[in-house]
Each structure stands twice: as structure tokens, then as C-alpha cells.
Design an enzyme around this catalytic site. Structure first.
Site, PDB file in Angstrom:
ATOM      1  N   THR A  78       0.819  -1.213   0.000  1.00 44.76           N
ATOM      2  CA  THR A  78       0.000   0.000   0.000  1.00 44.76           C
ATOM      3  C   THR A  78       0.849   1.257   0.000  1.00 44.76           C
ATOM      4  O   THR A  78       0.490   2.268  -0.620  1.00 44.76           O
ATOM      5  CB  THR A  78      -0.938   0.004   1.226  1.00 44.76           C
ATOM      6  OG1 THR A  78      -1.787  -1.140   1.173  1.00 44.76           O
ATOM      7  CG2 THR A  78      -1.794   1.262   1.258  1.00 44.76           C
ATOM      8  N   SER A 130       1.578  -7.486  -0.498  1.00 43.86           N
ATOM      9  CA  SER A 130       2.304  -8.237   0.525  1.00 43.86           C
ATOM     10  C   SER A 130       1.890  -9.703   0.603  1.00 43.86           C
ATOM     11  O   SER A 130       2.675 -10.555   1.014  1.00 43.86           O
ATOM     12  CB  SER A 130       2.150  -7.580   1.903  1.00 43.86           C
ATOM     13  OG  SER A 130       0.824  -7.634   2.354  1.00 43.86           O
ATOM     14  N   THR A 144       1.421  -4.223   4.449  1.00 43.98           N
ATOM     15  CA  THR A 144       1.205  -4.485   5.876  1.00 43.98           C
ATOM     16  C   THR A 144       0.646  -5.875   6.187  1.00 43.98           C
ATOM     17  O   THR A 144       0.816  -6.372   7.300  1.00 43.98           O
ATOM     18  CB  THR A 144       0.250  -3.437   6.483  1.00 43.98           C
ATOM     19  OG1 THR A 144      -0.997  -3.460   5.773  1.00 43.98           O
ATOM     20  CG2 THR A 144       0.854  -2.051   6.421  1.00 43.98           C
ATOM     21  N   ASP A 145      -0.010  -6.521   5.225  1.00 40.42           N
ATOM     22  CA  ASP A 145      -0.690  -7.772   5.541  1.00 40.42           C
ATOM     23  C   ASP A 145       0.262  -8.895   5.938  1.00 40.42           C
ATOM     24  O   ASP A 145      -0.108  -9.761   6.744  1.00 40.42           O
ATOM     25  CB  ASP A 145      -1.556  -8.224   4.356  1.00 40.42           C
ATOM     26  CG  ASP A 145      -2.786  -7.352   4.180  1.00 40.42           C
ATOM     27  OD1 ASP A 145      -3.123  -6.601   5.126  1.00 40.42           O
ATOM     28  OD2 ASP A 145      -3.413  -7.400   3.100  1.00 40.42           O
TER      29      ASP A 145
END
Length: 321
Positions: free
Chosen positions: A13, A56, A89-90
Site C-alpha cells: 500500500t 504483501s 502491511t498484511d
């Protein structure tokens, strides 16, 4: 004295742009575009390494190793002060911990990302990236291992978790707190890990699966993992590390085939411990040969077991968790 930071980008992101239909295209921004947002002090130079442009959840052990090698290449330069990795971030917590146990260098290695894209009215892209670069340039983060910087806080890679799907305060370390903060460009570190582990990857990283335990669960997914060639299985048990009695037969069969099984807990705080004596309890599983995963969550336990197996260590001769 000039500080030299290598910024390695992988997508996510933080590097996304909005498409015509309002969705996000991950990895659309280059490292140069990201670095230009930070308004860094003149004493910090940033070298850009555009490595990957992926979401990610496209990360796997192959891309993690690729990232590790890119970091090692940058660290060959003795003038490099620290490393910053931008990441979605995942799966950020998994990659950060993988790097933490496979890299051994005293210089700061920071992993960061963003919850919102650059085009969003409340974007966290510039602040997270700027703070990460400032942290990587700060000597107080030396010998801290890999850290995650997010929303002005510095977290240990071992315990950091994504705790909110979209809020700017997206990460936390339950029970342990953060290592420090970045406030108005001042980096303050309040605690450091006292124990660090490193493994050398010598073989292909094997398949290790995570199986979540719940009421009424049986051995179906354990049998499936075995059939797919898993060399390790992480059980995410309840409480102190309990599973249902219907899972025990499949667990025993996996152990009999030489598969390493680790029991962790789904609780946010506390450790697996042999407190009860019944079929499927942590005590029962330990007696059968299951490794107790102490306070590791299932994702970090999977990373550690897979890397340890690839390092060739004999797990029976070494306490792993």
C-alpha cells in the site's frame, strides 16, 4: 557526518496508486517517488533499491530470501548506516521476523509500510517512511535486530502483529510494548531485546503449515498437510496449548512419520504450558513429542520452524522455542 541509508522497496500500500475505478494498484510508486516525500535532513543520503512491486500477500519464502540477499548486498558497503524496507502491511510481521532471524548485523534494519495510500486524505505514507529513515540513521537502534516502525512507534520483529485492518494504529505488541518512539524527529529507545537468534539458510526452506484448533475440530487438515509434504506443522491451540481429542490421532501419526509438530496458543498473551492432564492437553502433546511453542504466535512459529529446518539443525538436540 553524513548518514547513508539504503531504501529497499517491495511494493504494498505504501507504494500504491489509485486506479480509475477507485481500487489500489500495489507497487505503482517507485522508491525515488517515495523518498522525495520525506523532506529529510541534509545529513542523510538515501540510496534507492527498487526490488519488488508486489502486494504483501504475494510474499513467500522465495521473495523473502531475495529480500534478505538484497539487504546483505547493501550491508557489504561499510558506509551504509542502516536499511529501510518498505512492505505491504498484511504480511509485514512475517517478513520482518524472517529477516530478524536470518540476518546478523549490528546496523539498524527497519521495516515499514502504510495503512492508507498516498492519495488518501489521511495518508500515513510520508510520516512512516520519514520516521523509519530517521530510525535507521540513529545509533541507538544498533544491535536491536530487525524492527518495525509504524505510526511513530518502534516494535520488535518477534512480537509485532497487525491488529487493525485499516486504522493508522495498525500494529502492536501485546504484553511487551514497543521499543521506542519517534517524536518530532527525535528517536527515543526505551528497551531492547536481550536475546537474539540467527539461523543460516543452508537448504531449501521446507513447507510448514499452520492448523487452527477449534471446538469439534478433527484431524482432516493435519492429514492434508502431511499428504502435501509438510515437514512441520504448527498447531494454534487454545489457552495453555490445548487441542480437541479428535485431533490427537492425526497428530500422533504425523509425529510417527518424523514431522515436527509445534503447539502454540491463540491467546494474545501468555505461554503454552503443560498445566492439564487429559487427551489433547499441552502435557499430553508434549509427552507424545510435540514441541511447546512458549509465547510464539502461530505465524512467527511457522517462520522459525521453517528456517530452523532449512539450517539443518537437529531439533532434538536444541531447544528451539
Amino acid at each position: 557526518m553524513k548518514q547513508k541509508i539504503s531504501l529497499i522497496t517491495t511494493g504494498g500500500t505504501i507504494a500504491s496508486k489509485e486506479t480509475k475505478d477507485g481500487m489500489l494498484a500495489s507497487g505503482a510508486l517507485s522508491g525515488e517517488e517515495l523518498a522525495s516525500l520525506c523532506q529529510l535532513p541534509k545529513e542523510i543520503d538515501v540510496k534507492i533499491v527498487d526490488l519488488l512491486q508486489i502486494p504483501s500477500m504475494f510474499m513467500d519464502f522465495t521473495t523473502m530470501v531475495q529480500l534478505k540477499q538484497a539487504i546483505e548486498e547493501e550491508l557489504k558497503d561499510p558506509t551504509v548506516t542502516g536499511i529501510v524496507v518498505t512492505h505491504g502491511t498484511d504480511s509485514l510481521e512475517e517478513t520482518a521476523y524472517f529477516l530478524d532471524i536470518t540476518l546478523a548485523d549490528e546496523r539498524p534494519i527497519i521495516v515499514t509500510g502504510s495503512q492508507r495510500s498516498l492519495q488518501h486524505v489521511s495518508t500515513d505514507v510520508p510520516s512512516n517512511l520519514r520516521n523509519s529513515i530517521l530510525a535507521a540513521a540513529n545509533r541507538s537502534l544498533q544491535n536491536i535486530g530487525v524492527a518495525v516502525v509504524f505510526n511513530e512507534r518502534i516494535y520488535s520483529a518477534k512480537y509485532v502483529k497487525k491488529v487493525h485492518a485499516s486504522n493508522l494504529q495498525g500494529f502492536a505488541t501485546f504484553g511487551y510494548g514497543y521499543l521506542g518512539i519517534i517524536d518530532n524527529d527525535t528517536v527515543s529507545v526505551y528497551q531492547k531485546p536481550v536475546h537474539q537468534e540467527h539461523f543460516e539458510i543452508k537448504e531449501a526452506i521446507p513447507r510448514v503449515d499452520i492448523i487452527k484448533c477449534y471446538t469439534g475440530a478433527d484431524g482432516t487438515f493435519i492429514e492434508a498437510a502431511v499428504a502435501q509434504g509438510a515437514r512441520g506443522i504448527i498447531l494454534e491451540g487454545a489457552g495453555r496449548g490445548q487441542v480437541t481429542p479428535s485431533m490427537v490421532e492425526a497428530i500422533q501419526k504425523a509425529l510417527d512419520q518424523g514431522i515436527i509438530v509445534v503447539i502454540t496458543t491463540s491467546a494474545e498473551e501468555g505461554q503454552v504450558y503443560p498445566a492439564y492432564d487429559y487427551e489433547g492437553s499441552a502435557h499430553d502433546l508434549q509427552q507424545r513429542g510435540v514441541i511447546l511453542g512458549t509465547d510464539y504466535d502461530s505465524k512467527k512459529a511457522r517462520i522459525k520452524l521453517a528456517v530452523a529446518l532449512s539450517s539443518g539443525i537437529k531439533l532434538k538436540d536444541k531447544k528451539l522455542f
